[in-house]
Motif scaffolding. Structure first.
Motif, short mmCIF file in Angstrom:
data_model
loop_
_atom_site.label_atom_id
_atom_site.label_comp_id
_atom_site.label_asym_id
_atom_site.label_seq_id
_atom_site.Cartn_x
_atom_site.Cartn_y
_atom_site.Cartn_z
N ALA A 60 43.21 42.94 55.86
CA ALA A 60 43.82 41.60 55.05
C ALA A 60 43.53 41.84 53.58
O ALA A 60 44.68 41.82 52.71
CB ALA A 60 43.81 40.49 55.72
N THR A 61 42.36 42.02 53.47
CA THR A 61 41.96 41.83 51.83
C THR A 61 42.47 43.14 50.79
O THR A 61 42.77 43.02 49.79
CB THR A 61 40.47 41.64 51.72
OG1 THR A 61 39.84 42.55 52.12
CG2 THR A 61 40.35 40.41 52.24
N LYS A 63 44.90 44.77 51.09
CA LYS A 63 46.49 44.57 50.74
C LYS A 63 46.40 43.74 49.24
O LYS A 63 47.74 44.14 48.60
CB LYS A 63 47.24 43.80 51.89
CG LYS A 63 47.31 44.51 53.08
CD LYS A 63 47.98 43.64 54.05
CE LYS A 63 48.04 44.30 55.47
NZ LYS A 63 48.78 43.51 56.47
N SER A 64 45.53 42.97 48.91
CA SER A 64 45.63 42.53 47.69
C SER A 64 44.91 43.28 46.67
O SER A 64 45.23 42.95 45.57
CB SER A 64 44.77 41.16 47.56
OG SER A 64 45.38 40.46 48.60
N GLY A 65 44.69 44.61 46.98
CA GLY A 65 44.26 45.63 45.95
C GLY A 65 42.79 46.11 46.43
O GLY A 65 42.18 45.73 47.34
N ASP A 66 42.61 47.44 45.98
CA ASP A 66 41.26 48.13 46.47
C ASP A 66 39.89 47.35 45.99
O ASP A 66 39.04 47.56 46.66
CB ASP A 66 41.53 49.46 45.74
CG ASP A 66 42.37 50.49 46.32
OD1 ASP A 66 42.88 50.11 47.36
OD2 ASP A 66 43.02 51.45 45.57
N CYS A 68 39.41 44.19 45.98
CA CYS A 68 39.32 42.59 46.62
C CYS A 68 38.10 42.90 47.52
O CYS A 68 37.62 41.93 47.70
CB CYS A 68 40.77 42.48 47.22
SG CYS A 68 40.91 40.70 47.64
N THR A 71 34.94 42.78 46.12
CA THR A 71 34.57 41.50 45.37
C THR A 71 34.43 40.45 46.28
O THR A 71 33.40 39.77 45.74
CB THR A 71 35.89 41.30 44.62
OG1 THR A 71 36.39 42.30 43.52
CG2 THR A 71 35.61 40.05 43.73
#
Length: 72
Positions: A60-61, A63-66, A68, A71
């Motif tokens: 899921a994370t 999908k917000s960017g590599d 994410c 982090t």
């Protein structure tokens, strides 16, 4: 327990999932140390090294960017 400590135990162990399994185990192994045990969804087939445990979070994370997942 009454003879050993001069009182009846007043502890109840409680847990859900893995802590639920621990709660049930404790009451089983030490029946005189707690008056009860509540295990909600206690694990009965524990997996020692479950690498896919947080795979859904990673999927899921990412999908917000590599960056994410790393982090978080």
């Amino acid at each position: 327990m009454m003879q050993e400590f001069g009182r009846v135990p007043s502890w109840v162990t409680v847990g859900g999932s893995y802590p639920g399994a621990l709660s049930a185990w404790f009451k089983h192994v030490y029946p005189d140390h707690a008056i009860g045990s509540w295990s909600s969804s206690g694990v009965i087939h524990a997996i020692e090294d479950f690498r896919n445990f947080d795979l859904d979070i990673y999927t899921a994370t990412v999908k917000s960017g590599d960056l994410c997942p790393s982090t978080i």
